[in-house]
Design an enzyme around this catalytic site. Structure first.
Site, PDB file in Angstrom:
ATOM      1  N   LYS A 187       0.883  -1.200  -0.073  1.00  0.00           N
ATOM      2  CA  LYS A 187       0.054   0.001  -0.070  1.00  0.00           C
ATOM      3  C   LYS A 187       0.826   1.273  -0.038  1.00  0.00           C
ATOM      4  CE  LYS A 187      -2.044  -1.013   3.839  1.00  0.00           C
ATOM      5  NZ  LYS A 187      -1.777  -2.492   4.224  1.00  0.00           N
ATOM      6  N   ARG A 204      -9.298   0.578   8.502  1.00  0.00           N
ATOM      7  CA  ARG A 204      -8.950  -0.984   8.860  1.00  0.00           C
ATOM      8  C   ARG A 204     -10.159  -1.671   9.704  1.00  0.00           C
ATOM      9  NH1 ARG A 204      -3.100   0.691   9.021  1.00  0.00           N
ATOM     10  NH2 ARG A 204      -1.795  -1.271   9.093  1.00  0.00           N
ATOM     11  N   ARG A 222      11.624  -5.035   4.913  1.00  0.00           N
ATOM     12  CA  ARG A 222      11.520  -3.768   4.862  1.00  0.00           C
ATOM     13  C   ARG A 222      12.279  -2.815   5.380  1.00  0.00           C
ATOM     14  NH1 ARG A 222       5.553  -1.998   4.483  1.00  0.00           N
ATOM     15  NH2 ARG A 222       5.580  -2.623   6.735  1.00  0.00           N
ATOM     16  N   ARG A 242      11.348  -0.732  11.130  1.00  0.00           N
ATOM     17  CA  ARG A 242      10.345  -0.156  11.969  1.00  0.00           C
ATOM     18  C   ARG A 242      10.233  -1.018  13.104  1.00  0.00           C
ATOM     19  NH1 ARG A 242       5.201   0.517   8.123  1.00  0.00           N
ATOM     20  NH2 ARG A 242       4.235  -0.632   9.848  1.00  0.00           N
ATOM     21  N   ARG A 267       0.269  -8.216  13.936  1.00  0.00           N
ATOM     22  CA  ARG A 267      -0.461  -7.602  13.100  1.00  0.00           C
ATOM     23  C   ARG A 267      -1.450  -8.593  12.074  1.00  0.00           C
ATOM     24  NH1 ARG A 267       4.526  -4.612  10.385  1.00  0.00           N
ATOM     25  NH2 ARG A 267       2.961  -3.274   9.236  1.00  0.00           N
TER      26      ARG A 267
END
Ligand code: AMP
Length: 217
Positions: A14, A87, A126, A161, A172
């Site tokens: 996203k 969400r 990431r 992160r 998550r």
């Protein structure tokens, strides 16, 4: 003003796709994750509350997130592209009510589908630019920076992160699996609802999404 929405699990692309789209079309990228991370780094009251929740991979409460989003929308003049919002069904309903009272249209609702089996490696690998004005997104294997740990675009250092660990990712996904379907059902069947295969390169996904916005122009 039109509000477009990108939906999908953590690591579906996203953020990457949103950054490409706002470079091409007149859109403002509104990422609730970025807004909350900014609040955490500034140590605001909301940031202090959200910090541990986010690091654990849980969702920040609906009223807090809705409040942040509506405040941003009130100041906005361009069309908006949401990334990471809504969400939950409660957020989708609250947004729907807010938009209709403000006379704002809902545009594309794009569901980026990626098999769960490939998401963890995307998230754990990431790296993101530490400069929040840049926020460029890299991946150690799929999209490494030219110089290790340095952003190609602005030269700032890259960071991992806190919630991109394997452990937080699992949490998550639990949140995602518990909330996503009821929320997506709110939009499914709408004439601008689109399902997109996100298990491709970022450029391929970008081409597909660009097509929607070009046809709509
Ligand atoms: P993201 O950058 O979209 O992956 O979001 C990072 C984290 O911010 C999430 O795991 C949540 O803790 C929080 N967050 C972002 N957007 C929302 C939202 N719409 N509702 C609740 N929590 C959110």
């Amino acid at each position: 003003m039109i509000v477009h929405i990108l939906l999908g699990p953590p690591g579906c692309g996203k953020g990457t796709t949103a950054k490409q789209l706002v470079g091409e079309f007149a859109l403002t990228h509104l990422s609730t994750g970025d807004i909350l991370r900014d609040a955490v780094s500034k140590g605001t009251e909301i940031g202090l509350r959200a910090k541990a929740i986010m690091a654990a991979g849980k969702l920040v409460d609906d009223d807090t997130v809705n409040g942040l989003v509506f405040a941003r929308l009130r100041d906005e003049t361009q069309d908006v592209l949401f990334d990471g919002y809504p969400r939950t069904l409660q957020q989708a309903e609250a947004l729907g009510t807010f938009l209709s009272t403000q006379g704002i249209e809902t545009g594309f609702v794009i569901n980026i589908e990626v098999p769960e089996s490939v998401l963890e490696a995307r998230v754990v690998g990431r790296r993101v630019c530490s400069n929040s004005d840049c926020g460029a997104i890299y991946h150690l294997q799929n999209k490494p920076p030219k110089v290790a740990n340095v952003c190609d675009k602005c030269g700032s250092s890259l960071k991992h992160r806190a919630d991109d660990s394997s452990e937080a990712f699992k949490s998550r996904m639990v949140e995602f699996n518990a909330t996503f379907q009821p929320m997506a059902a709110y939009y499914r069947g709408g004439k601008q609802y689109r399902r997109v295969d996100g298990n491709r390169t970022p450029d391929q996904v970008f081409v597909t999404l660009s097509q929607f916005f070009k046809e709509n122009a």
